[in-house]
Scaffold this active site. Structure first.
Site, PDB file in Angstrom:
ATOM      1  CB  SER A 116      -0.962  -0.043   1.191  1.00 32.79           C
ATOM      2  OG  SER A 116      -1.982   0.914   1.065  1.00 32.79           O
ATOM      3  CG  ASP A 184      -6.632  -3.031  -3.424  1.00 33.99           C
ATOM      4  OD1 ASP A 184      -7.083  -1.954  -2.980  1.00 33.99           O
ATOM      5  OD2 ASP A 184      -5.516  -3.478  -3.078  1.00 33.99           O
ATOM      6  CG  HIS A 197      -5.816  -2.207   0.285  1.00 34.24           C
ATOM      7  ND1 HIS A 197      -4.949  -2.115  -0.778  1.00 34.24           N
ATOM      8  CD2 HIS A 197      -5.249  -1.470   1.284  1.00 34.24           C
ATOM      9  CE1 HIS A 197      -3.906  -1.368  -0.457  1.00 34.24           C
ATOM     10  NE2 HIS A 197      -4.060  -0.966   0.791  1.00 34.24           N
TER      11      HIS A 197
END
Length: 215
Positions: A116, A184, A197
């Site tokens: 991320s 996602d 995610h």
């Protein structure tokens, strides 16, 4: 579009922070092992290297690379949506760590891991700008070209530059595995499944196999 994705990132950051897992202190500089694994965790992610990605991926990489010796490094950065320079701080720390380790341990190689916001950190550190991506920012440091051969593999998860149609190209492309789960919203333009995610731990074994093939 960016506003909607930022809101999604914020919601995910809050969700991750709410997990009841005690955060461990940041790792210190690693010893001269065969392979060093610096990990840039996701926004607000608890765990030693990251509860969702870093911890399970590092364990899987250890299992795949035995009997080689491994060390890990938790990239020292805020991983905070409220810190404007968060990615830049991680970018600087990761590059400084790799340079210091490479100088101290001439035979050591590296497997870089980013999840991320942490994937943005890794992107920038290998010269792929995350500027304009969710919690991204401009490049402030890059791993020197002479150290590129010592970067054995790069493992990225929920990489925000993917939502902009970007990916790792050039020197590191063949050594990079970049996971984006279907739906996602952080890495897939138009994605709608926030839980996607949080699903990357199930890719740990596959990521470790990829890294093992490159070492």
């Amino acid at each position: 579009m960016k506003t909607r994705l930022f809101s999604a990132a914020a919601a995910l950051g809050i969700a991750i922070t709410g997990l009841s897992v005690a955060a461990a202190p940041a790792a210190s500089a690693a010893p001269c092992t065969d392979i060093d694994v610096p990990v840039a965790r996701g926004t607000g992610e608890p765990g030693t290297l990251g509860f969702i990605v870093g911890d399970p991926v590092y364990q899987a990489v250890q299992n795949s690379l035995r009997p080689r010796t491994l060390s890990s490094y938790r990239v020292d950065y805020p991983a905070d949506l409220g810190e404007p320079a968060s990615v830049q701080k991680g970018n600087t720390d990761l590059v400084n760590h790799v340079k210091a380790q490479a100088a101290a341990c001439p035979q050591q190689r590296f497997v870089l891991v980013g999840y991320s916001q942490g994937a943005n950190v890794v992107d920038n550190s290998i010269g792929i700008s995350s500027d304009g991506a969710v919690v991204g920012g401009p490049i402030v440091a890059t791993i020197p070209a002479e150290l590129a051969p010592r970067i054995a593999a790069i493992l990225l998860f929920g990489n925000p530059i993917r939502a902009l149609g970007r990916q790792v190209t050039g020197t590191y492309q063949s050594r990079t595995k970049d996971y984006c789960a279907t739906g996602d919203p952080i890495c897939q333009a138009g994605g709608f499944n926030f839980l996607a995610h949080l699903s990357y731990g199930n890719k740990a074994a596959d990521a470790a196999a990829f890294a093992a093939a490159k070492v």
